[in-house]
Structures are given as C-alpha cells and as structure tokens.
Design a protein around this motif. Structure first.
Motif, PDB file in Angstrom:
ATOM      1  N   GLU A 197      -0.680  -2.102   4.191  1.00  0.00           N
ATOM      2  CA  GLU A 197      -1.830  -2.869   4.669  1.00  0.00           C
ATOM      3  C   GLU A 197      -2.660  -1.967   5.581  1.00  0.00           C
ATOM      4  O   GLU A 197      -2.177  -1.424   6.562  1.00  0.00           O
ATOM      5  CB  GLU A 197      -1.357  -4.081   5.468  1.00  0.00           C
ATOM      6  CG  GLU A 197      -2.477  -4.822   6.162  1.00  0.00           C
ATOM      7  CD  GLU A 197      -1.972  -5.914   7.079  1.00  0.00           C
ATOM      8  OE1 GLU A 197      -2.779  -6.780   7.430  1.00  0.00           O
ATOM      9  OE2 GLU A 197      -0.782  -5.893   7.456  1.00  0.00           O
ATOM     10  N   VAL A 198      -3.927  -1.814   5.231  1.00  0.00           N
ATOM     11  CA  VAL A 198      -4.899  -1.138   6.095  1.00  0.00           C
ATOM     12  C   VAL A 198      -6.191  -1.943   5.947  1.00  0.00           C
ATOM     13  O   VAL A 198      -6.877  -1.835   4.940  1.00  0.00           O
ATOM     14  CB  VAL A 198      -5.145   0.333   5.698  1.00  0.00           C
ATOM     15  CG1 VAL A 198      -6.057   1.014   6.707  1.00  0.00           C
ATOM     16  CG2 VAL A 198      -3.844   1.102   5.554  1.00  0.00           C
ATOM     17  N   ILE A 199      -6.466  -2.774   6.929  1.00  0.00           N
ATOM     18  CA  ILE A 199      -7.630  -3.660   6.892  1.00  0.00           C
ATOM     19  C   ILE A 199      -8.476  -3.384   8.124  1.00  0.00           C
ATOM     20  O   ILE A 199      -7.940  -3.276   9.231  1.00  0.00           O
ATOM     21  CB  ILE A 199      -7.184  -5.143   6.881  1.00  0.00           C
ATOM     22  CG1 ILE A 199      -6.309  -5.428   5.662  1.00  0.00           C
ATOM     23  CG2 ILE A 199      -8.392  -6.069   6.900  1.00  0.00           C
ATOM     24  CD1 ILE A 199      -5.686  -6.804   5.668  1.00  0.00           C
ATOM     25  N   LEU A 206      -6.067  -2.958  11.131  1.00  0.00           N
ATOM     26  CA  LEU A 206      -4.723  -3.521  11.171  1.00  0.00           C
ATOM     27  C   LEU A 206      -3.876  -2.746  10.175  1.00  0.00           C
ATOM     28  O   LEU A 206      -4.257  -2.601   9.013  1.00  0.00           O
ATOM     29  CB  LEU A 206      -4.728  -4.991  10.769  1.00  0.00           C
ATOM     30  CG  LEU A 206      -5.602  -5.944  11.559  1.00  0.00           C
ATOM     31  CD1 LEU A 206      -5.464  -7.351  10.988  1.00  0.00           C
ATOM     32  CD2 LEU A 206      -5.246  -5.924  13.025  1.00  0.00           C
ATOM     33  N   LEU A 207      -2.752  -2.238  10.637  1.00  0.00           N
ATOM     34  CA  LEU A 207      -1.790  -1.545   9.783  1.00  0.00           C
ATOM     35  C   LEU A 207      -0.453  -2.238   9.929  1.00  0.00           C
ATOM     36  O   LEU A 207      -0.133  -2.761  11.000  1.00  0.00           O
ATOM     37  CB  LEU A 207      -1.617  -0.085  10.207  1.00  0.00           C
ATOM     38  CG  LEU A 207      -2.838   0.789  10.417  1.00  0.00           C
ATOM     39  CD1 LEU A 207      -2.407   2.153  10.936  1.00  0.00           C
ATOM     40  CD2 LEU A 207      -3.601   0.936   9.139  1.00  0.00           C
ATOM     41  N   LEU A 229      -2.526  -1.909  15.790  1.00  0.00           N
ATOM     42  CA  LEU A 229      -3.976  -2.052  15.941  1.00  0.00           C
ATOM     43  C   LEU A 229      -4.549  -0.677  16.259  1.00  0.00           C
ATOM     44  O   LEU A 229      -4.128  -0.020  17.211  1.00  0.00           O
ATOM     45  CB  LEU A 229      -4.325  -3.001  17.085  1.00  0.00           C
ATOM     46  CG  LEU A 229      -3.865  -4.446  16.974  1.00  0.00           C
ATOM     47  CD1 LEU A 229      -4.279  -5.228  18.222  1.00  0.00           C
ATOM     48  CD2 LEU A 229      -4.433  -5.101  15.742  1.00  0.00           C
ATOM     49  N   VAL A 230      -5.523  -0.250  15.465  1.00  0.00           N
ATOM     50  CA  VAL A 230      -6.143   1.063  15.634  1.00  0.00           C
ATOM     51  C   VAL A 230      -7.616   0.855  15.961  1.00  0.00           C
ATOM     52  O   VAL A 230      -8.334   0.176  15.231  1.00  0.00           O
ATOM     53  CB  VAL A 230      -6.026   1.900  14.330  1.00  0.00           C
ATOM     54  CG1 VAL A 230      -6.688   3.250  14.483  1.00  0.00           C
ATOM     55  CG2 VAL A 230      -4.577   2.044  13.923  1.00  0.00           C
ATOM     56  N   ARG A 231      -8.072   1.442  17.078  1.00  0.00           N
ATOM     57  CA  ARG A 231      -9.479   1.362  17.458  1.00  0.00           C
ATOM     58  C   ARG A 231     -10.124   2.713  17.191  1.00  0.00           C
ATOM     59  O   ARG A 231      -9.697   3.735  17.719  1.00  0.00           O
ATOM     60  CB  ARG A 231      -9.611   0.935  18.910  1.00  0.00           C
ATOM     61  CG  ARG A 231      -9.316  -0.563  19.040  1.00  0.00           C
ATOM     62  CD  ARG A 231      -9.315  -1.065  20.439  1.00  0.00           C
ATOM     63  NE  ARG A 231      -8.197  -0.751  21.308  1.00  0.00           N
ATOM     64  CZ  ARG A 231      -6.912  -1.002  21.077  1.00  0.00           C
ATOM     65  NH1 ARG A 231      -6.527  -1.509  19.936  1.00  0.00           N
ATOM     66  NH2 ARG A 231      -5.999  -0.729  21.970  1.00  0.00           N
ATOM     67  N   THR A 232     -11.164   2.698  16.352  1.00  0.00           N
ATOM     68  CA  THR A 232     -11.781   3.940  15.918  1.00  0.00           C
ATOM     69  C   THR A 232     -13.265   3.744  15.646  1.00  0.00           C
ATOM     70  O   THR A 232     -13.777   2.631  15.737  1.00  0.00           O
ATOM     71  CB  THR A 232     -11.070   4.479  14.649  1.00  0.00           C
ATOM     72  OG1 THR A 232     -11.544   5.781  14.347  1.00  0.00           O
ATOM     73  CG2 THR A 232     -11.293   3.560  13.446  1.00  0.00           C
TER      74      THR A 232
END
Length: 170
Positions: free
Chosen positions: A146-148, A71-72, A121-124
């Motif tokens: 925020e980078v969770i 989550l960013l 939302l980042v999927r990696t």
C-alpha cells in the motif's frame, strides 16, 4: 506542433521567401526560440519550486497540493523502521511517523485476509511521490504494498517551509 503553430511557421517561411525577413535572421530566431523552449522544459521542476516559494513569501499563504502525506503499510515494526530510515536517508521525506500495530482486513486472491500491520505516514513534496512509490516498491516485502498519497491543502506555513528545507529540490 499544433495547427496554429504550424500555420504561423508557414507564414514566416513565406515571408522569408518574399525577402521581407532574411533567412539567417529567421534561422537565428528559430534557434533562440528552440533554446528557450528546451531550457524552460528542463528547468521546469526547479522553476516551479522557486515560484511556489516566492508565492508563499510574498503572499504569506500556502500553495495547496505542494506537499503530500503518504500512507504505507508494513508487516512489522522493524520493517517499518527500515523502510522509514531508507526513505529519510535518501531525503525523499521531511518526516515519518510509524504508528502502532493495527488490525487490517483486505481482499487478496479472492479471499478476505485478516492480519495486523504497521502504518507509516510519510510527509514529502508532491513532486517526490513517484520517487517514494518506486523506491518503496523496490524494497518492500509485499508483492503489492500500500502506497497511497493525499495532497496537503493547508497547514502551518512555518512547517511547510521547514519541509521544503528538509527535502532538496528535484
């Protein structure tokens, strides 16, 4: 070295001095052992990825935690798109969603702040999280963005395979 490894090395050295094992053999053995250790450590990320892919192929199941969702936050939609595109261009993610503006409250410098933000939302791959975090921190306009991350525990095996193909190995 651990106590056990040190103890075994001393035992081998004593055996060498007694003549039961030639010193050249012992040196060659240590050299090969060190070479194997160095190769194992340097190839670990690639070997881990291959192992996970083999496990999935053989068992037809997903290895929990191999992928993650991050989550960013972003102050506006244009910055969110710029950050998302930059992450994608560096092949750090398989896909990104930019969600509509939301209201957010947070503490900053001892006071409650009320503003609106865009959620990304980042999927990696889990192994890429640190790269994403470092990169986002380097380009984000916030001093403390925020980078969770959350590990993916289960999901569509076909989708996870697609993610592996979309994100190159470390």
């Amino acid at each position: 070295m651990t106590f056990v490894a040190t103890h075994r090395m001393e035992w081998l050295l004593q055996r060498c001095h007694k003549g039961s094992v030639s010193q050249s053999f012992f040196r060659t053995f240590l050299l090969v052992l060190c070479l194997i250790l160095v190769l194992s450590v340097s190839l670990y990320p690639g070997l881990k990825s291959v192992g996970i892919q083999l496990h999935s192929a053989l068992t037809g199941s997903y290895v929990p935690g191999h992928h993650s969702v991050l989550l960013l936050n972003s102050p506006n939609e244009q910055i969110a798109k710029d950050i998302g595109r930059a992450i994608m261009e560096r092949r750090l993610a398989a896909s990104i969603n930019i969600l509509c503006r939301s209201s957010t409250m947070y503490y900053w410098k001892g006071e409650i702040q009320d503003s609106s933000e865009i959620l990304i939302l980042v999927r990696t791959k889990t192994s890429r999280i640190q790269q994403v975090v470092e990169y986002v921190r380097s380009i984000h306009p916030y001093a403390n963005p925020e980078v969770i991350s959350f590990p993916v525990e289960d999901g569509s095996l076909a989708y996870m395979k697609w993610m592996d193909e979309a994100i190159p190995d470390d």
